[in-house]
Structures are given as C-alpha cells and as structure tokens.
Scaffold this active site. Structure first.
Site, PDB file in Angstrom:
ATOM      1  N   SER A 173       0.851  -1.178   0.000  1.00  0.00           N
ATOM      2  CA  SER A 173       0.000   0.000   0.000  1.00  0.00           C
ATOM      3  C   SER A 173       0.888   1.229   0.000  1.00  0.00           C
ATOM      4  CB  SER A 173      -0.877   0.005   1.264  1.00  0.00           C
ATOM      5  OG  SER A 173      -1.557   1.237   1.413  1.00  0.00           O
ATOM      6  N   TYR A 206      -3.310  -0.414  10.686  1.00  0.00           N
ATOM      7  CA  TYR A 206      -3.132  -0.898   9.314  1.00  0.00           C
ATOM      8  C   TYR A 206      -1.807  -0.401   8.732  1.00  0.00           C
ATOM      9  CZ  TYR A 206      -4.074  -1.484   4.297  1.00  0.00           C
ATOM     10  OH  TYR A 206      -3.995  -1.819   2.968  1.00  0.00           O
TER      11      TYR A 206
END
Length: 232
Positions: A128, A141
């Site tokens: 990500s 996260y």
C-alpha cells in the site's frame, strides 16, 4: 516470466483486487488457484477454488499440500480494522498485524519451498502507499503494512538464490469494500491487476500503481518534514 506457463495461487481471491488479479492471470493463460476462507464464494469460471485462511497455520499447511505445482504466489489477503494505535482496541491492532504481516509470512514460509522445487518463480505481496506513510486514524493498518514492506525486502534477498523473485505492489485508494467509506481518488481493481501482471511478467521488484503512491514514495527522500508538514 511467462505467465501463460505459470501456476499461480492468489489469496483473498473471492472479491476486490484478489478477484481482479485472478481474472487477469486467467486472461494471460495462467493456471490459477483462487484461495479464500470460503472457496464457495469464488465465482470465476476456469479457476481452482481452494480453502485458505492465512491466519490459521493448519489451513495454510493444508492448502500447500493440496497444490504442489505453484510457481507464482500473490499475497493479496488482508484486513484493516481501522485501529488507532493509542486509543483503539488492542485486539484489533493485533488482528491487523496477524493478518497482514504474520499471515503473509506464514503463507510465504509454506509455499516458497514448493515454488523453489518447481524451478523458481515469483511472489507478489500486495502492499500500500500506507506502507510508506501513516494516517494516525488508521495507525494499526499502516504499521502492519509497513512491517509487510520490510518483510518483502528481507524475503527478496533471502529467496533470490532459490530462483524466486519477490515483488511488492504499492497502491493508494482502490474501489473495493475496504475503501467504500473513504473519499478521494480510487483506482479500478482491474487496472491495478493489469499493472501487477505486467510487473510480474517484466520481473519488476517494485510496482507502484498510482500517482498517490508515487508521490509518497518521492516524499521519503525528503524525510519526516516532507511527509508530515503539519509537525511543529
């Protein structure tokens, strides 16, 4: 690498990017195991559905034994609990780490010997832009994805002499269930899947899928103040 002669296993293949990756690999002639906790949710014709919960060591072992011919592993399965590192539920913070980091590591440790025994191949970890940048409201996260990026860097060095090329895909917002409540630009999963497959075919170590990820990557060289200008 020639994807048309490859046998791939995609985790979290029942929806979102995992489903798009599975469809893209199929379109390029690959044989694909579509792995999901509930394989009955896999709805793409032509794949081989397989049960796999990446947080369950017994499930990982069973999936490894049920295959045998995998040469490409795509670690797509992941979660975001929305955990805040200071105020969030510690159990949710652990879930982020258990899935995104330990789950990915478990699958790699189990399947890497199989890939090596088949003459080598590739592993792609879906990372990500938040591997490189942290939003405090998504701190759990971000921390887990940052750890997964570090894991990717270690594995690519350790597995290179076994003929396994380890790549990471960095992407910002995508139009998936995970981001349905978030604003901002979102890439289509099919477009990201196409870029990922191109990267695998071309032997890329790092696949940066969108402008957001490229901007964050460029900001790393500027240090803390470039990434977090709000700091005093």
């Amino acid at each position: 690498m020639n994807l048309s002669t490859s046998t791939a296993l995609v985790t979290g293949a029942n929806r979102g990017l995992g489903r798009a990756l599975t469809a893209e690999l199929l379109s390029r002639g690959a044989t694909v195991y579509a792995a999901a906790r509930n394989p009955d949710q896999v709805d793409l014709p032509g794949v081989k559905p397989i049960a796999l919960d990446i947080t369950d060591p017994a499930s990982v072992t069973a999936a490894t034994k049920a295959t045998g011919d995998v040469t490409v592993l795509i670690n797509n399965a992941g979660i975001s609990t929305g955990g805040n590192l200071l105020t969030g539920d510690p159990d949710n913070i652990r879930r982020d780490m258990d899935t995104n980091f330990y789950g990915t590591l478990s699958v790699v440790r189990s399947f890497a010997p199989q890939i090596a025994a088949n003459g080598g191949g590739a592993i792609l970890n879906i990372l990500s832009a938040l591997s490189w940048f942290s939003f405090p409201e998504l701190g759990a996260y971000c921390a887990a994805k940052s750890a997964q990026w570090s894991l990717t860097n270690s594995l690519r060095v350790q597995l290179a002499d076994q003929g396994i090329r380890v790549a990471g895909l960095h992407v910002g917002g995508m139009d998936t269930d995970m981001t349905r409540d978030l604003d901002g630009p979102k890439s289509a999963p099919a477009d990201v899947a196409r870029l990922a497959a191109d990267g695998l075919a071309n032997g890329a170590y790092e696949i940066v899928a969108d402008d957001i990820s490229r901007q964050v990557q460029g900001g790393l060289a500027g240090g803390v103040t470039a990434l977090y200008p709000q700091l005093p």
